[in-house]
Scaffold this active site. Structure first.
Site, PDB file in Angstrom:
ATOM      1  N   TYR A 184      85.768  40.230  50.463  1.00  0.00           N
ATOM      2  CA  TYR A 184      84.599  40.921  51.045  1.00  0.00           C
ATOM      3  C   TYR A 184      84.333  42.221  50.274  1.00  0.00           C
ATOM      4  O   TYR A 184      83.186  42.531  49.940  1.00  0.00           O
ATOM      5  CB  TYR A 184      84.888  41.180  52.522  1.00  0.00           C
ATOM      6  CG  TYR A 184      83.934  42.108  53.238  1.00  0.00           C
ATOM      7  CD1 TYR A 184      82.578  41.790  53.377  1.00  0.00           C
ATOM      8  CD2 TYR A 184      84.391  43.293  53.816  1.00  0.00           C
ATOM      9  CE1 TYR A 184      81.714  42.637  54.062  1.00  0.00           C
ATOM     10  CE2 TYR A 184      83.532  44.131  54.506  1.00  0.00           C
ATOM     11  CZ  TYR A 184      82.199  43.812  54.622  1.00  0.00           C
ATOM     12  OH  TYR A 184      81.351  44.650  55.302  1.00  0.00           O
ATOM     13  N   PRO A 229      78.219  52.151  55.271  1.00  0.00           N
ATOM     14  CA  PRO A 229      79.052  52.556  56.405  1.00  0.00           C
ATOM     15  C   PRO A 229      80.534  52.382  56.100  1.00  0.00           C
ATOM     16  O   PRO A 229      80.919  51.593  55.221  1.00  0.00           O
ATOM     17  CB  PRO A 229      78.642  51.570  57.514  1.00  0.00           C
ATOM     18  CG  PRO A 229      77.624  50.639  56.918  1.00  0.00           C
ATOM     19  CD  PRO A 229      77.688  50.788  55.438  1.00  0.00           C
ATOM     20  N   GLY A 230      81.352  53.100  56.856  1.00  0.00           N
ATOM     21  CA  GLY A 230      82.797  52.871  56.816  1.00  0.00           C
ATOM     22  C   GLY A 230      83.139  51.800  57.834  1.00  0.00           C
ATOM     23  O   GLY A 230      82.967  50.612  57.570  1.00  0.00           O
TER      24      GLY A 230
HETATM   25  N1  LIG Z   1      81.060  46.400  61.193  1.00  0.00           N
HETATM   26  C1  LIG Z   1      81.482  47.168  60.203  1.00  0.00           C
HETATM   27  O1  LIG Z   1      82.499  47.877  60.316  1.00  0.00           O
HETATM   28  C2  LIG Z   1      80.732  47.222  58.906  1.00  0.00           C
HETATM   29  C3  LIG Z   1      81.113  48.209  57.984  1.00  0.00           C
HETATM   30  C4  LIG Z   1      80.431  48.290  56.783  1.00  0.00           C
HETATM   31  C5  LIG Z   1      79.406  47.416  56.512  1.00  0.00           C
HETATM   32  N2  LIG Z   1      79.070  46.449  57.413  1.00  0.00           N
HETATM   33  C6  LIG Z   1      77.975  45.545  57.052  1.00  0.00           C
HETATM   34  O2  LIG Z   1      76.985  45.577  58.063  1.00  0.00           O
HETATM   35  C7  LIG Z   1      76.337  44.306  58.133  1.00  0.00           C
HETATM   36  C8  LIG Z   1      76.402  43.791  59.550  1.00  0.00           C
HETATM   37  O3  LIG Z   1      77.749  43.823  59.973  1.00  0.00           O
HETATM   38  P1  LIG Z   1      78.146  43.537  61.496  1.00  0.00           P
HETATM   39  O4  LIG Z   1      79.449  44.190  61.752  1.00  0.00           O
HETATM   40  O5  LIG Z   1      76.987  43.804  62.363  1.00  0.00           O
HETATM   41  O6  LIG Z   1      78.417  41.956  61.383  1.00  0.00           O
HETATM   42  P2  LIG Z   1      78.294  40.784  62.460  1.00  0.00           P
HETATM   43  O7  LIG Z   1      78.239  41.334  63.846  1.00  0.00           O
HETATM   44  O8  LIG Z   1      79.375  39.840  62.084  1.00  0.00           O
HETATM   45  O9  LIG Z   1      76.879  40.154  62.154  1.00  0.00           O
HETATM   46  C9  LIG Z   1      76.644  39.536  60.925  1.00  0.00           C
HETATM   47  C10 LIG Z   1      75.231  38.993  61.007  1.00  0.00           C
HETATM   48  O10 LIG Z   1      74.927  38.396  59.745  1.00  0.00           O
HETATM   49  C11 LIG Z   1      74.437  37.079  60.019  1.00  0.00           C
HETATM   50  N3  LIG Z   1      74.602  36.206  58.866  1.00  0.00           N
HETATM   51  C12 LIG Z   1      75.741  35.894  58.191  1.00  0.00           C
HETATM   52  N4  LIG Z   1      75.462  35.039  57.193  1.00  0.00           N
HETATM   53  C13 LIG Z   1      74.114  34.802  57.258  1.00  0.00           C
HETATM   54  C14 LIG Z   1      73.233  34.014  56.510  1.00  0.00           C
HETATM   55  N5  LIG Z   1      73.651  33.238  55.483  1.00  0.00           N
HETATM   56  N6  LIG Z   1      71.902  34.028  56.832  1.00  0.00           N
HETATM   57  C15 LIG Z   1      71.458  34.779  57.858  1.00  0.00           C
HETATM   58  N7  LIG Z   1      72.258  35.517  58.631  1.00  0.00           N
HETATM   59  C16 LIG Z   1      73.578  35.534  58.320  1.00  0.00           C
HETATM   60  C17 LIG Z   1      75.215  36.638  61.236  1.00  0.00           C
HETATM   61  O11 LIG Z   1      74.595  35.504  61.811  1.00  0.00           O
HETATM   62  P3  LIG Z   1      75.461  34.397  62.644  1.00  0.00           P
HETATM   63  O12 LIG Z   1      75.630  34.951  64.030  1.00  0.00           O
HETATM   64  O13 LIG Z   1      74.616  33.181  62.565  1.00  0.00           O
HETATM   65  O14 LIG Z   1      76.784  34.252  61.918  1.00  0.00           O
HETATM   66  C18 LIG Z   1      75.093  37.896  62.071  1.00  0.00           C
HETATM   67  O15 LIG Z   1      73.836  37.986  62.660  1.00  0.00           O
HETATM   68  C19 LIG Z   1      77.026  43.413  57.104  1.00  0.00           C
HETATM   69  O16 LIG Z   1      76.307  43.453  55.893  1.00  0.00           O
HETATM   70  C20 LIG Z   1      78.377  44.098  56.945  1.00  0.00           C
HETATM   71  O17 LIG Z   1      78.953  43.803  55.695  1.00  0.00           O
HETATM   72  C21 LIG Z   1      79.703  46.337  58.608  1.00  0.00           C
END
Ligand SMILES: NC(=O)c1ccc[n+]([C@@H]2O[C@H](COP(=O)([O-])OP(=O)(O)OC[C@H]3O[C@@H](n4cnc5c(N)ncnc54)[C@H](OP(=O)(O)O)[C@@H]3O)[C@@H](O)[C@H]2O)c1
Length: 241
Positions: free
Chosen positions: A141, A171-172
């Site tokens: 990742y 974000p962290g």
């Molecule tokens: N949470 C953290 O600590 C954190 C930190 C830094 C960056 N981020 C980034 O923030 C973003 C959101 O993270 P999150 O924590 O909110 O993640 P999450 O709750 O796991 O949500 C991920 C979202 O992406 C969707 N997704 C995945 N693959 C997809 C695809 N091929 N086409 C369309 N939708 C897709 C998922 O849909 P499904 O429900 O269908 O799987 C879900 O809606 C990501 O880019 C992540 O890398 C998160």
């Protein structure tokens, strides 16, 4: 960019940070296309809901056809699983790179002409501090996020001529269900103070976008970026005692 009166498309709005993006954009007076692979799970009152899998070319083309009035593209959707590069499941590693890198790229390629037609607008890519400081247990990742950072920087240069602002949100740790489950499964004891609430993160992101910033970081990401000036080392996360 001015968000009141803008038209935004957000990917991955059925949960997590993406849902908060859609809600906050609506609160700031934007029209919102809230997209998801499973649109029936989207709970964003007031949004136009579209089915969209960013790794499916036909799905991306259909979204571009349906949302020709977009002037802000928020690339939030991504697989955050991945695991470790050497010992992890190769399919999971590919899925992570496919969504973070090729999916984001497919969306930008499809929407760049639309943004140009609509006056330039902006692209906001959701990256991560692990783009700059890898994390043991999810190095795949981290590598995908590093690639997405390079992509963001390249696209910014390419789209400058058409007046499109290309910004990165970095974000962290964000307190989404996915992050909390990752921490629990990895035996990490991440206190609430180590994590940003998704609603707070999105406010920081959209304030930055409205101010024209190209890289919007939270506290942990600032530390990760600073580490780039020294030898590479992994992010240290607290382990549950
Ligand atoms: N949470 C953290 O600590 C954190 C930190 C830094 C960056 N981020 C980034 O923030 C973003 C959101 O993270 P999150 O924590 O909110 O993640 P999450 O709750 O796991 O949500 C991920 C979202 O992406 C969707 N997704 C995945 N693959 C997809 C695809 N091929 N086409 C369309 N939708 C897709 C998922 O849909 P499904 O429900 O269908 O799987 C879900 O809606 C990501 O880019 C992540 O890398 C998160």
């Amino acid at each position: 960019m001015e968000l009141r009166g803008a038209t935004a498309l957000v990917t991955g709005t059925n949960r997590g940070i993406g849902r908060h993006f859609a809600l906050e954009l609506l609160a700031r007076g934007a029209r919102v296309y809230a997209t998801a692979r499973r649109p029936e799970l989207v709970d964003v009152p007031g949004a136009d809901v579209l089915r969209l899998d960013i790794t499916d070319p036909a799905s991306v083309a259909a979204a571009a056809e349906a949302a020709g009035d977009v002037d802000l593209l928020v690339n939030n959707a991504a697989s955050t699983a991945g695991g470790n590069l050497v010992t992890g499941d190769l399919d999971a590693i590919r899925t992570t790179m496919d969504s973070n890198y090729y999916g984001t790229l497919a969306m930008i390629r499809a929407f760049a002409p639309i943004l140009a037609r609509n006056g330039g607008g902006a692209v906001l890519n959701v990256l991560s501090g692990v783009a700059w400081q890898t994390v043991d247990g999810n190095t795949a990742y981290a590598a995908a996020k590093s690639a997405q950072w390079g992509l963001t920087n390249g696209v910014r240069v390419e789209l400058a001529g058409q007046g499109t602002l290309v910004a990165a949100l970095v974000p962290g740790l964000v307190a989404t269900t996915t992050m909390k489950e990752f921490a629990r499964d990895a035996g990490l004891d991440l206190g609430a103070e180590a994590m940003t609430e998704p609603a707070d993160l999105v406010r920081i992101a959209l304030d930055g976008l409205e101010a024209g910033e190209i890289e919007i970081l939270d506290g942990l990401a600032v530390v990760a970026k600073r580490s780039l000036s020294g030898p590479p080392r992994a992010l240290e996360l607290p382990t549950a005692s």
